[in-house]
Design an enzyme around this catalytic site. Structure first.
Site, mmCIF file in Angstrom:
data_model
loop_
_atom_site.group_PDB
_atom_site.id
_atom_site.type_symbol
_atom_site.label_atom_id
_atom_site.label_comp_id
_atom_site.label_asym_id
_atom_site.label_seq_id
_atom_site.Cartn_x
_atom_site.Cartn_y
_atom_site.Cartn_z
ATOM 1 N N ASP A 41 -2.587 1.124 1.973
ATOM 2 C CA ASP A 41 -2.288 1.170 0.899
ATOM 3 C C ASP A 41 -3.027 1.134 -0.576
ATOM 4 O O ASP A 41 -4.294 1.515 -0.072
ATOM 5 C CB ASP A 41 -2.730 -1.375 0.911
ATOM 6 N N ASP A 62 -3.502 6.319 -2.550
ATOM 7 C CA ASP A 62 -1.883 5.866 -3.328
ATOM 8 C C ASP A 62 -1.491 7.348 -2.357
ATOM 9 O O ASP A 62 -1.814 8.275 -2.196
ATOM 10 C CB ASP A 62 -2.325 6.704 -5.024
ATOM 11 N N TYR A 152 14.007 0.559 -10.568
ATOM 12 C CA TYR A 152 14.214 -0.139 -9.617
ATOM 13 C C TYR A 152 15.310 0.390 -8.449
ATOM 14 O O TYR A 152 15.405 0.026 -7.039
ATOM 15 C CB TYR A 152 13.582 -1.708 -9.604
ATOM 16 N N LYS A 156 16.109 2.045 -5.075
ATOM 17 C CA LYS A 156 16.280 1.720 -3.730
ATOM 18 C C LYS A 156 17.925 1.737 -3.324
ATOM 19 O O LYS A 156 17.735 1.659 -1.925
ATOM 20 C CB LYS A 156 16.547 0.052 -4.064
#
Ligand SMILES: NC(=O)c1ccc[n+]([C@@H]2O[C@H](COP(=O)([O-])OP(=O)(O)OC[C@H]3O[C@@H](n4cnc5c(N)ncnc54)[C@H](O)[C@@H]3O)[C@@H](O)[C@H]2O)c1
Length: 248
Positions: A41, A62, A152, A156
């Site tokens: 993370d 990252d 986004y 996706k």
């Protein structure tokens, strides 16, 4: 949360975005069920808070950075049974007329390119071993144009295409690649709107069509099932975990 104590005994599984929300629920469930979890993370303080049991490894950084990706895969020590690509960010609901290049580039880098690079590295380890399961996290925004901003939504949708292509090209090798598409989930994700118009347009549809919010554990149940041998006949699937939203 129901768990299956030995479902992942002896298995090594990478979880990205393991510090919060869905990734954390997946990492903790895998550890409870016997896996050696390699958790990564960008937020070290969140990662340190995740329960990984004995043998778990934390790699803070990252995931878009090559050095971090390499450290994550090095921590597997040549054995990888599963990968959950969960790390992701939202895009402030910025629609096409308002999106800036910086937002587009960052959202695509985390939500799509890092997913491809982790999947590629995993397949290169898994194919020679003849075994492995990869699960991506898309979104309702991967299934329709009305559940996020343009960055986004594009990322996706692309994750679903990436998954289908990867499932096609690994068919018959023992490697499986699937994607879970959650509806709204209660997590720590930053959903701060940066476009009033974009946000309102999405909210109007969501309020009318979306069922209530799920818990991260609900999504972790779907992800861990796809990672497990119980799903050995499933590859290339898009599993919506959205209370039926995608049926509309
Ligand atoms: N929460 C929802 O309603 C929802 C709905 C559909 C899909 N999703 C997807 O689920 C996934 C997990 O989201 P969540 O809701 O649990 O969010 P979250 O913010 O609670 O957790 C995401 C984690 O990813 C980490 N992360 C972000 N960028 C990173 C990077 N560059 N490198 C490494 N780690 C990074 C964050 O630090 C965070 O700990 C995302 O891919 C998100 O798009 C969430």
């Amino acid at each position: 949360m129901q768990s299956f104590p030995s479902r992942f005994d002896g298995k090594t599984v990478i979880v990205t975005g393991a510090g919060s929300g869905i990734g954390r629920a997946v990492a903790e469930r895998l550890a409870t069920e016997g896996a050696r979890v390699v958790a990564t993370d960008i937020a070290p303080e969140r990662l340190n808070d995740v329960s990984l049991g004995d043998g778990g490894v934390r790699v803070a950084g990252d995931i878009t950075q090559t050095s971090v990706l390499e450290a994550v895969f090095a921590a597997c020590e040549g054995k990888l049974d599963g990968l959950a690509n969960v790390a992701g960010i939202m895009d402030g609901f910025l629609p096409i007329a308002e999106v800036d290049d910086e937002t587009w580039d960052r959202v695509l880098a985390i939500n799509l390119t890092a997913v491809m690079r982790c999947t590629r590295a995993a397949v290169r380890l898994m194919e020679p071993a003849g075994v492995g399961a990869i699960v991506q996290v898309a979104s309702e925004a991967g299934l329709r144009g009305s559940a996020g901003g343009v960055s986004y939504t594009a990322a996706k949708h692309a994750v679903i295409g990436l998954t289908r292509s990867a499932a096609f090209s690994t068919k018959g090798t023992g490697v499986r690649v699937n994607v879970v598409a959650p509806g709204g989930v209660i997590t720590g994700i930053d959903a701060t709107p940066r476009s009033e118009k974009g946000f309102q347009a999405v909210m109007n549809i969501m309020m009318a069509a979306a069922p209530g919010l799920a818990d991260a554990d609900d999504i972790a149940a779907a992800i861990t099932w796809l990672l497990s041998d119980e799903a050995k006949n499933v590859s290339g699937a898009v599993l919506a975990s959205d209370g039926g939203w995608s049926s509309i």
